[in-house]
Design an enzyme around this catalytic site. Structure first.
Site, PDB file in Angstrom:
ATOM      1  N   PHE A 104       4.262 -17.656  -1.774  1.00  0.00           N
ATOM      2  CA  PHE A 104       5.420 -16.763  -1.625  1.00  0.00           C
ATOM      3  C   PHE A 104       5.814 -16.528  -0.174  1.00  0.00           C
ATOM      4  CE2 PHE A 104       2.010 -13.631  -1.025  1.00  0.00           C
ATOM      5  CZ  PHE A 104       2.506 -12.917   0.057  1.00  0.00           C
TER       6      PHE A 104
ATOM      7  N   LYS B 180       6.895 -26.765  -7.506  1.00  0.00           N
ATOM      8  CA  LYS B 180       6.561 -25.544  -8.269  1.00  0.00           C
ATOM      9  C   LYS B 180       6.464 -24.427  -7.222  1.00  0.00           C
ATOM     10  CE  LYS B 180       3.945 -22.751  -9.490  1.00  0.00           C
ATOM     11  NZ  LYS B 180       4.133 -21.309  -9.211  1.00  0.00           N
TER      12      LYS B 180
ATOM     13  N   GLU C 174       6.144 -18.022  -8.145  1.00  0.00           N
ATOM     14  CA  GLU C 174       6.938 -17.303  -9.150  1.00  0.00           C
ATOM     15  C   GLU C 174       7.492 -15.997  -8.574  1.00  0.00           C
ATOM     16  OE1 GLU C 174       3.781 -17.846  -8.989  1.00  0.00           O
ATOM     17  OE2 GLU C 174       2.533 -16.465 -10.143  1.00  0.00           O
TER      18      GLU C 174
ATOM     19  N   SER D  15      -3.608 -19.539  -1.518  1.00  0.00           N
ATOM     20  CA  SER D  15      -4.891 -18.918  -1.185  1.00  0.00           C
ATOM     21  C   SER D  15      -6.033 -19.915  -1.360  1.00  0.00           C
ATOM     22  CB  SER D  15      -5.117 -17.716  -2.104  1.00  0.00           C
ATOM     23  OG  SER D  15      -5.150 -18.174  -3.440  1.00  0.00           O
TER      24      SER D  15
ATOM     25  N   CYS E 292      -0.197 -17.483   7.326  1.00  0.00           N
ATOM     26  CA  CYS E 292      -1.542 -18.075   7.382  1.00  0.00           C
ATOM     27  C   CYS E 292      -1.951 -18.328   8.824  1.00  0.00           C
ATOM     28  CB  CYS E 292      -1.593 -19.357   6.577  1.00  0.00           C
ATOM     29  SG  CYS E 292      -0.573 -20.634   7.293  1.00  0.00           S
TER      30      CYS E 292
ATOM     31  N   GLU F 117      -9.476 -12.363   4.054  1.00  0.00           N
ATOM     32  CA  GLU F 117      -8.070 -12.424   4.452  1.00  0.00           C
ATOM     33  C   GLU F 117      -7.369 -11.173   3.924  1.00  0.00           C
ATOM     34  OE1 GLU F 117      -5.633 -15.524   2.578  1.00  0.00           O
ATOM     35  OE2 GLU F 117      -4.544 -15.717   4.468  1.00  0.00           O
TER      36      GLU F 117
HETATM   37  P1  NAD Z   1      -1.519 -18.034  -4.334  1.00  0.00           P
HETATM   38  O1  NAD Z   1      -2.709 -18.898  -4.147  1.00  0.00           O
HETATM   39  O2  NAD Z   1      -1.662 -16.804  -5.140  1.00  0.00           O
HETATM   40  O3  NAD Z   1      -0.327 -18.866  -5.027  1.00  0.00           O
HETATM   41  C1  NAD Z   1       0.045 -20.144  -4.545  1.00  0.00           C
HETATM   42  C2  NAD Z   1       0.590 -20.962  -5.711  1.00  0.00           C
HETATM   43  O4  NAD Z   1      -0.443 -21.125  -6.687  1.00  0.00           O
HETATM   44  C3  NAD Z   1       1.759 -20.295  -6.414  1.00  0.00           C
HETATM   45  O5  NAD Z   1       2.734 -21.268  -6.710  1.00  0.00           O
HETATM   46  C4  NAD Z   1       1.141 -19.698  -7.678  1.00  0.00           C
HETATM   47  O6  NAD Z   1       2.024 -19.688  -8.775  1.00  0.00           O
HETATM   48  C5  NAD Z   1      -0.029 -20.618  -7.975  1.00  0.00           C
HETATM   49  N1  NAD Z   1      -1.183 -19.935  -8.575  1.00  0.00           N
HETATM   50  C6  NAD Z   1      -1.564 -18.634  -8.409  1.00  0.00           C
HETATM   51  N2  NAD Z   1      -2.716 -18.391  -9.078  1.00  0.00           N
HETATM   52  C7  NAD Z   1      -3.072 -19.547  -9.667  1.00  0.00           C
HETATM   53  C8  NAD Z   1      -4.186 -19.938 -10.482  1.00  0.00           C
HETATM   54  N3  NAD Z   1      -5.151 -19.090 -10.814  1.00  0.00           N
HETATM   55  N4  NAD Z   1      -4.246 -21.217 -10.907  1.00  0.00           N
HETATM   56  C9  NAD Z   1      -3.285 -22.114 -10.574  1.00  0.00           C
HETATM   57  N5  NAD Z   1      -2.212 -21.787  -9.808  1.00  0.00           N
HETATM   58  C10 NAD Z   1      -2.102 -20.532  -9.356  1.00  0.00           C
HETATM   59  O7  NAD Z   1      -0.956 -17.719  -2.864  1.00  0.00           O
HETATM   60  P2  NAD Z   1       0.198 -16.704  -2.466  1.00  0.00           P
HETATM   61  O8  NAD Z   1      -0.296 -15.316  -2.664  1.00  0.00           O
HETATM   62  O9  NAD Z   1       1.478 -17.111  -3.088  1.00  0.00           O
HETATM   63  O10 NAD Z   1       0.327 -17.023  -0.906  1.00  0.00           O
HETATM   64  C11 NAD Z   1      -0.472 -16.446   0.086  1.00  0.00           C
HETATM   65  C12 NAD Z   1      -1.644 -17.330   0.440  1.00  0.00           C
HETATM   66  O11 NAD Z   1      -1.200 -18.604   0.899  1.00  0.00           O
HETATM   67  C13 NAD Z   1      -2.473 -16.765   1.595  1.00  0.00           C
HETATM   68  O12 NAD Z   1      -3.822 -16.925   1.286  1.00  0.00           O
HETATM   69  C14 NAD Z   1      -2.072 -17.627   2.778  1.00  0.00           C
HETATM   70  O13 NAD Z   1      -3.025 -17.706   3.806  1.00  0.00           O
HETATM   71  C15 NAD Z   1      -1.880 -18.937   2.101  1.00  0.00           C
HETATM   72  N6  NAD Z   1      -1.079 -19.846   2.906  1.00  0.00           N
HETATM   73  C16 NAD Z   1      -1.737 -20.876   3.514  1.00  0.00           C
HETATM   74  C17 NAD Z   1      -1.037 -21.746   4.332  1.00  0.00           C
HETATM   75  C18 NAD Z   1      -1.740 -22.871   5.029  1.00  0.00           C
HETATM   76  O14 NAD Z   1      -1.094 -23.766   5.531  1.00  0.00           O
HETATM   77  N7  NAD Z   1      -3.064 -22.889   5.094  1.00  0.00           N
HETATM   78  C19 NAD Z   1       0.341 -21.574   4.502  1.00  0.00           C
HETATM   79  C20 NAD Z   1       0.990 -20.527   3.842  1.00  0.00           C
HETATM   80  C21 NAD Z   1       0.256 -19.660   3.037  1.00  0.00           C
END
Ligand code: NAD
Length: 485
Positions: A151, A175, A178, A228, A282, A376
């Protein structure tokens, strides 16, 4: 300008595609207003998108790279033309300020420019390896690929993958989170307007269920994930168990090592790193290791922190649930003996009472064993750990499971190099709060901040999005004689 849309649809084969039975509400964290609903896709929705992508692949992949990048020259101009609309949309669904939202679109433009330059970067090799025998390589697209995004950067992170993967000849299923599907739809519409053939790029909305279906789908050859660490591990394991190519970027806990000789003017830079995008980056500074006497710097950091006003130059976090989680970390640290120097809990900007705001928070006297020092937080919170020893500061950084970024603040070049050589992070900086490499350099962390071998942007991404074909040719030097006679 009206940005709300009753249901934010999928986008398949150049068309919006509705019909999902499960939906989620999209609530703006800026002020709590209802923006839209998003459908949660089923396996059948995904199958339709994959079928569209497979159908588009033969024609798209057989165009030359120079032909394909023409679409991205048009797309780049459309991003510029739609900067205001995209900026406002990202602001509403994500909560960051309009300025921050526009800055991420500008970064998306830069990423698109890199894709336009790919014909200059892809240098296939050719060599006469022995008498009459020639070896050459060609970069070949993989096929139908998927990009799963978080997000926190609704435009920039999808644009880490879309221009490069598509310019290199692949067809994609995106994808998006959401929580921020509206920006993804707009990007899809702009790609169609730029001249991208139908089916080359498709958007499938949904949650965990559809991510698992993507990992399992037999016709998706590669999966890129950003989110994450918990989910990155799940996706990496699941996609590779089906023998797919996968790169999965995870979460972060970025350390700043601040030495006593650091310029006090850097306090502004340090606070901008931890507070920008409400700390939901991040690459955000999260843990400061203060070496020796840094009292004046900490005082300046607190003064700078107070210049950030929620609802004005400080945006919201993504949701009320995120606000509660972040405030929970602060309260727990306080109970464990940490000292809250600047407290951003219970921040409610006037007129935005239903928004999700956390004020900038600076916490001193944190110890490496505390949860807030290790996990984090993903909010505008900076924890300060103190030590008198540079090697101890390095040990604190090295103990983190993550490894996205680390920065050192000093005016001593050799000490900066000593520390940079020893920190365990993929992207490091000296006197830089957010050490994001710019193209053609690539973006990617180490340790639990990235699974798989490739970085996600720049030159490193080329090998993720392509296969190398090695061709060996031998001509018999005498054969032509008969044909000529
Ligand atoms: P998230 O992991 O909750 O969601 C990321 C994606 O995974 C979304 O599209 C979501 O729908 C899907 N998802 C969520 N739970 C899932 C599950 N149990 N099984 C399968 N798919 C699932 O992350 P977020 O809260 O949207 O974003 C924030 C996180 O992203 C932070 O941890 C941040 O550090 C990380 N991030 C990392 C980078 C990088 O380059 N390392 C860049 C941007 C963000």
């Amino acid at each position: 300008m009206q940005h709300s849309i009753a249901i934010t649809p999928n986008y398949i084969s150049g068309q919006p595609a509705n019909g999902q039975t499960r939906h989620l509400d999209i609530i703006s964290p800026v002020d709590g207003q209802h923006l839209s609903k998003v459908g949660l896709s089923s396996q059948q929705d995904l199958d339709k998108a994959v079928t569209a992508a497979k159908k588009a692949f033969p024609d798209w992949s057989q165009r030359t790279l120079k032909q394909r990048v023409q679409v991205f020259y048009n797309f780049r101009q459309l991003l510029i033309d739609n900067l205001e609309i995209l900026g406002r949309m990202i602001h509403l669904e994500n909560g960051k300020t309009i300025g921050e939202a526009k800055a991420e679109v500008m970064k998306g433009i830069e990423l698109t420019e890199f894709a336009c330059s790919l014909p200059q970067f892809i240098n296939d090799e050719i060599q006469i390896v022995s008498q009459g025998i020639e070896c050459r390589t060609t970069h070949v697209p993989i096929g139908v690929v998927a990009s799963i995004t978080p997000f926190n950067f609704p435009a920039m992170v999808p644009l880490w993958t879309i221009p490069n993967a598509l310019a290199l000849g692949n067809c994609m299923i995106l994808k998006p989170s959401e929580k921020t599907p509206m920006t993804a739809l707009k990007i899809a519409e702009l790609l169609t307007e730029a001249g991208l053939p139908d089916g080359v790029f498709n958007v499938i909305n949904g949650d965990k269920e559809i991510v698992e279906a993507i990992c399992d789908h037999p016709d998706i050859a590669a999966v890129s994930f950003v989110g994450s660490t918990t989910v990155a591990k799940i996706v990496y394991k699941r996609a590779t168990s089906h023998l797919k190519r996968c790169m999965a970027m995870g979460g972060a806990k970025n350390h700043l090592i601040v030495l006593p000789d650091a310029s006090l003017a850097m306090a502004e830079n340090i606070v901008a790193s931890m507070a920008g995008c409400a700390g939901q980056r991040c690459m955000a500074a999260s843990a400061m290791v203060a070496v020796g006497n840094t009292d004046k710097m900490i005082q300046r950091i607190c003064e700078e922190a107070k210049k950030w006003e929620a609802g004005d130059n400080l945006g919201s976090v993504i949701s009320i649930a995120a606000k509660k989680r972040i405030e929970g970390y602060i309260t727990e640290a306080e109970k464990m003996g940490a000292e809250i120097l600047v407290d951003g809990r219970n921040t409610i900007p006037k007129g935005k009472e239903n928004g999700a705001y956390v004020g900038v928070t600076i916490i001193d006297k944190v110890t490496p064993a505390m949860k807030i020092a290790q996990e984090e937080v993903f909010g505008p919170v900076l924890v300060i750990m103190r030590t008198n020893d540079v090697d101890e500061a390095i040990r604190i950084e090295n103990a983190s499971n993550y490894g996205n970024a680390a920065s050192v603040f000093t005016q001593n070049g050799s000490l900066a190099n000593y520390i940079m050589d020893r920190v365990s992070a993929g992207m490091v900086g000296v006197n830089v709060g957010v050490p994001v490499p710019r193209e053609p350099f690539s973006f990617g962390g180490w340790n639990e901040s990235r699974f798989g071998v490739n970085d996600i942007t720049g030159k490193s991404s080329i090998s993720f999005w392509t296969k190398i074909k090695k061709r060996t040719t031998k001509w018999n030097a005498e054969d032509w004689k008969d044909w000529m006679s």
